[in-house]
Design a protein around this motif. Sequence first.
Motif, PDB file in Angstrom:
ATOM      1  N   GLY A  86       1.520   2.189  -4.914  1.00  0.00           N
ATOM      2  CA  GLY A  86       1.592   0.733  -4.895  1.00  0.00           C
ATOM      3  C   GLY A  86       1.817   0.203  -6.297  1.00  0.00           C
ATOM      4  N   ASP A 101      -0.250   4.030   2.566  1.00  0.00           N
ATOM      5  CA  ASP A 101       0.129   3.680   3.939  1.00  0.00           C
ATOM      6  C   ASP A 101       1.611   3.951   4.186  1.00  0.00           C
ATOM      7  OD1 ASP A 101      -0.492   2.625   6.508  1.00  0.00           O
ATOM      8  OD2 ASP A 101       0.494   0.751   5.940  1.00  0.00           O
ATOM      9  N   THR A 128      -3.787  -4.267  -8.378  1.00  0.00           N
ATOM     10  CA  THR A 128      -2.514  -4.476  -7.677  1.00  0.00           C
ATOM     11  C   THR A 128      -1.609  -5.394  -8.484  1.00  0.00           C
ATOM     12  OG1 THR A 128      -3.646  -4.207  -5.568  1.00  0.00           O
ATOM     13  CG2 THR A 128      -1.486  -5.255  -5.506  1.00  0.00           C
ATOM     14  N   GLY A 179      -4.347   5.460  -6.049  1.00  0.00           N
ATOM     15  CA  GLY A 179      -3.572   4.711  -5.061  1.00  0.00           C
ATOM     16  C   GLY A 179      -2.234   5.349  -4.754  1.00  0.00           C
ATOM     17  N   ASN A 207       0.834  -1.205   0.000  1.00  0.00           N
ATOM     18  CA  ASN A 207       0.000   0.000   0.000  1.00  0.00           C
ATOM     19  C   ASN A 207       0.869   1.256   0.000  1.00  0.00           C
ATOM     20  OD1 ASN A 207      -1.667   2.240   0.967  1.00  0.00           O
ATOM     21  ND2 ASN A 207      -3.230   0.690   1.345  1.00  0.00           N
TER      22      ASN A 207
END
Length: 474
Positions: free
Chosen positions: A95, A58, A112, A80, A55
């Motif tokens: 990501g 994050d 992803t 993202g 992530n």
Amino acid sequence: MQINLKQNKNLALFKLISRVAEVNNQSVFIVGGYVRDLLMKREAPTDIDFVTEGNGMDLAKKTAAEIDPKLKVSIFKTYGTAMFKHKGLDLEFVGARKESYSEDSRKPSVETGTLEDDQKRRDFTINALAISLNKENFGELIDPFDGLLDLKQKIIRTPLEPSQTYSDDPLRMMRAIRFASTLNFKIEENSLNAIKNESERIKIVSKERIMVEFNKIMLSEKPSVGLKLMEQTGLLPLIIPELTALKGIEEVEGQTHKDNFWHTLEVVDNISKNTDQLWLRWAALLHDIGKAPTKKFDKKIGWTFHGHEFVGSKMVKHLFHRLKLPLGTDMKYVQKLVKLSSRPIALIDDGTSDSALRRLLFDSGEDLEDLFTLCKADITTKNAGKQEKFKKNFEVVAQKIKEVEEKDQIRNFQPPISGEEIMEMFKIKPGREIGILKEKVKEAILEGEIANDKNEAKAFVIKEAANLGLKIQA
């Protein structure tokens, strides 16, 4: 291949990001332009992109908190990504992802992915290079598409099949040409052919995004490199058809004219040696666009382009509007220089009157030096003798103008008598008479009938006002 980051000024930052990622059980890599420029030993860019197999938002938040809990992190959930500023750097985290595209949009569907997936989606091999910041291989260059070799050989190549790459995101065609122009690289043959084949796809890209890339081409050391590639691939007629309309040489009764398109590219290169000012370079690019619609053949004098400067200046506004370029002072500046681009040449004659010089001063104002820079760039003759003669002639005109300016103070002309003063003199309200008298004062000064002086202007107004039935009021 191992990259030595020990001397890198951002080493402490890279080590910190590495530690945060390890604690967070994430991998992290530097990717994109920073890696490319580092390997090319160019000045390091202030924006650094990081990819993580995890992530990105994050990791950005945790890294920022480690640096300074007060640091503001901007989050872009749709893509993202997250970014924050630190010590003059723009740090962006994302990501790793896969992308797929629909035919009518350059906005991808995202899912992803791995670092390899992320490198595959990059535009060019030289931008698909990554440097690991992970503890086990810190500083290792990850280069699955031989981007390092392409850097050394100065080649622009796509990681995947070029037609698919350009069709997916047509802005990449402009980016390929921009990198070729700014880095002095060659576009690999298959890639160049793919741009020709996919050129029509540029129509789905916004004009704003196209112009960001185009202006970077215009600011390169030799803009003609990119402009020629745009013409060669068919992109230029789709974006600025007013330029490619200048292409070609016609012959009638044995008389020809020069190819005004290739002449224009020479002028842009010439001016780029003397200025980094974007809109002055644009003035050089557009100075002859009025020649296509005004071209005529006259049996007595041959090819003519009468009034092309005036027509061209009118075209500038429509062109700027269509391309979503600034419509304020920048557009008006380009318009002015296009309109005046032939005026100094007409003043080279020894018999030029002071009034003609005053008018040029008045019309060009604070942009006179830029106008002369444009006119000198417009000298593209390959005859060294003629070139030297033209340049000397411009120096003579510049000196004449300097003398007139010192004597008459015409540049950035302000009327020596205002409309309010005229109203007070004749005790009249605002009306057409005020405009008429102010215009007559301006013309009298430019023609040398009166000096640029308040008392002379006042006496002149009193005389002219009588013709309008106005009398001075005590």
